[in-house]
Design an enzyme around this catalytic site. Structure first.
Site, PDB file in Angstrom:
ATOM      1  N   TYR A   2      -9.421   4.349 -63.899  1.00  0.00           N
ATOM      2  CA  TYR A   2      -9.350   5.748 -63.450  1.00  0.00           C
ATOM      3  C   TYR A   2     -10.523   6.007 -62.495  1.00  0.00           C
ATOM      4  O   TYR A   2     -11.675   5.625 -62.802  1.00  0.00           O
ATOM      5  CB  TYR A   2      -9.421   6.669 -64.669  1.00  0.00           C
ATOM      6  N   LYS A  40      -3.984  15.181 -70.482  1.00  0.00           N
ATOM      7  CA  LYS A  40      -2.756  14.486 -70.101  1.00  0.00           C
ATOM      8  C   LYS A  40      -1.704  14.634 -71.208  1.00  0.00           C
ATOM      9  O   LYS A  40      -1.299  15.737 -71.515  1.00  0.00           O
ATOM     10  CB  LYS A  40      -3.087  13.036 -69.766  1.00  0.00           C
ATOM     11  N   ASP A  44      -9.866   3.510 -73.459  1.00  0.00           N
ATOM     12  CA  ASP A  44      -9.352   4.752 -72.878  1.00  0.00           C
ATOM     13  C   ASP A  44      -7.841   4.721 -73.089  1.00  0.00           C
ATOM     14  O   ASP A  44      -7.122   3.986 -72.412  1.00  0.00           O
ATOM     15  CB  ASP A  44      -9.722   4.806 -71.392  1.00  0.00           C
ATOM     16  N   ARG A  75     -21.364  25.787 -80.147  1.00  0.00           N
ATOM     17  CA  ARG A  75     -21.523  24.558 -79.354  1.00  0.00           C
ATOM     18  C   ARG A  75     -21.319  23.348 -80.260  1.00  0.00           C
ATOM     19  O   ARG A  75     -20.690  22.365 -79.887  1.00  0.00           O
ATOM     20  CB  ARG A  75     -22.901  24.493 -78.683  1.00  0.00           C
TER      21      ARG A  75
HETATM   22  C1  LIG Z   1      -7.652  11.986 -66.306  1.00  0.00           C
HETATM   23  C2  LIG Z   1      -8.218  10.743 -66.860  1.00  0.00           C
HETATM   24  C3  LIG Z   1      -9.555  10.676 -67.267  1.00  0.00           C
HETATM   25  C4  LIG Z   1     -10.517  11.838 -67.112  1.00  0.00           C
HETATM   26  O1  LIG Z   1     -10.163  12.932 -67.886  1.00  0.00           O
HETATM   27  P1  LIG Z   1     -10.405  14.476 -67.454  1.00  0.00           P
HETATM   28  O2  LIG Z   1      -9.799  15.225 -68.573  1.00  0.00           O
HETATM   29  O3  LIG Z   1      -9.715  14.665 -66.132  1.00  0.00           O
HETATM   30  O4  LIG Z   1     -11.875  14.647 -67.317  1.00  0.00           O
HETATM   31  C5  LIG Z   1     -10.002   9.487 -67.807  1.00  0.00           C
HETATM   32  N1  LIG Z   1      -9.187   8.401 -67.932  1.00  0.00           N
HETATM   33  C6  LIG Z   1      -7.903   8.442 -67.539  1.00  0.00           C
HETATM   34  C7  LIG Z   1      -7.058   7.235 -67.712  1.00  0.00           C
HETATM   35  C8  LIG Z   1      -7.376   9.592 -66.987  1.00  0.00           C
HETATM   36  O5  LIG Z   1      -6.088   9.621 -66.598  1.00  0.00           O
END
Ligand SMILES: *Cc1c(COP(=O)(O)O)cnc(C)c1O
Length: 381
Positions: A100, A197, A172, A48
């Site tokens: 998001y 992504k 982000d 973990r």
């Molecule tokens: C997909 C996404 C998230 C969340 O990520 P997950 O891996 O789906 O939990 C946060 N910010 C942006 C800009 C995203 O495209």
């Protein structure tokens, strides 16, 4: 020696395996590690908290963001959750009005209930952020480019506001990827990625990451990372280590395909508006040229005079693009933000941010661009 991006994407955090010489990082499928005597071990106690496959990936992602420290999480939302755990009731967060959907949901439906105050402002306006800062502000959380209308935030401008204030400035960086933008270099304290992504890049893993150069912040985050346990398993870490090796090549192809497609759509009679930071008419174009190395693979379009039914019909008519949530994989995806990724945001709030019923978001993949254009033209017909 400081290696360049592609070399780090392929090698950072990864050495040939000590035990066998295996060139690729093994999948250490183990929950626990042998100790010679109590407390005497090789730096790994329980998976973990630490696992060698995951650690190799954390070092690699940190390296690509010019960061000292990296942490991988079971999803982007688990990474975001870890940051929010640093806050206490009464603390204030300033964030964007075009976010998001899952970030909006965790802010308003999880942490607002615990007494944390969220202020939603236009983060493309540094003054709007400055005006929202109070002595209770603890976190500024910015997406750039934003999802889905691709607004740019001036990272350096915001970094100047927060420097030496004790306010944590987090970006982000999911839409840009570390290949196109490194927010820590411009004054951000913390970067979050949905590794799901572009970093993963093959739509086969859900994962998140945080990176920072601030040792104290890292230690605080590591505490919640281990205490709350939202860490990913070694198989997924291995898949991302494999995907990340081509991040630079994939991003170049995403950017180039997006450029060609944005220009075609910009001239198309059925399209009322194209959002892509590479177009000189985009309000963030000059800023994008300063803080990004390319304009990315995400494009949003508004279909001219289309109601929801017509927009749905177009969105369902693609053969190469797949109608699906998510983005950043090698394959092209099309998304209807108002009902899919941003469905959890109230209609009035999302329309104010430009997420109208006739908006579609494209994640331009790295297929042959002629096939993508033909698919778009046929669907619009
Ligand atoms: C997909 C996404 C998230 C969340 O990520 P997950 O891996 O789906 O939990 C946060 N910010 C942006 C800009 C995203 O495209």
């Amino acid at each position: 020696m400081e290696y360049k991006f592609a070399t780090r994407a392929i090698h950072a955090g990864q050495q040939a395996d000590e035990a066998t010489g295996a060139v690729m990082t093994p999948i250490y499928q183990t929950s626990t590690y042998k100790q010679e005597s109590p407390g005497e071990h090789k730096g790994f106690e329980y998976s973990r908290g630490t696992n060698p496959t995951r650690q190799a990936l954390e070092h690699c992602i940190a390296s690509l963001e010019n960061a000292k420290y990296g942490l991988a999480f079971a999803s982007g939302m688990a990474a975001t959750d870890c940051v929010l755990r640093l806050l206490n009731a009464g603390d204030e967060v300033i964030t964007g009005d075009d976010l998001y959907g899952g970030s909006y949901r965790i802010f308003t439906k999880v942490y607002q209930q615990l007494g944390i105050v969220f202020k939603f402002v236009d983060t493309s306006d540094v003054e709007a952020i400055r005006n929202a800062i109070s002595d209770r502000t603890k976190l500024i959380w910015v997406e750039t480019p934003t999802n889905p209308t691709l607004k740019l935030a001036d990272i350096q401008g915001i970094g100047r506001l927060t420097k030496d204030t004790g306010i944590c400035f987090a970006v982000d960086n999911t839409f840009a990827s570390p290949y196109l933008q490194n927010p820590l270099d411009y004054g951000a304290d913390l970067v979050m990625h949905s590794v799901t992504k572009y970093i993963g890049g093959h739509s086969d893993v859900v994962m998140g990451a945080l990176v920072t150069n601030d040792r104290q912040l890292y230690d605080q985050l590591w505490f919640y990372y281990n205490a709350c346990g939202g860490t990913p398993g070694p198989q997924d870490a291995f898949l991302v280590l494999r995907g990340i090796k081509t991040l630079h090549l994939r991003m170049q192809a995403h950017c180039e395909n997006a450029r060609v497609i944005a220009e075609v759509l910009n001239r198309h009679p059925k399209i009322a508006r194209v959002y892509w930071p590479g177009l000189p008419t985009h309000p963030g174009h000059e800023l994008a040229k300063r803080q990004m190395r390319g304009f990315g693979g995400m494009i949003s379009i508004v279909i001219k005079d289309a109601d929801l039914t017509e927009t749905f019909r177009i969105a369902s008519n693609f053969k190469v693009f797949t109608l699906a949530e998510s983005l950043g994989g090698v394959e092209s995806l099309i998304n209807h933000p108002a009902t899919m990724t941003h469905g959890s945001i109230p209609k009035e709030t999302r329309e104010k941010a430009g997420v109208v019923d006739n908006l579609l978001r494209l994640s331009v993949g790295i297929e042959d661009v002629e096939d993508l254009i033909a698919d778009l033209e046929a669907a619009l017909r």
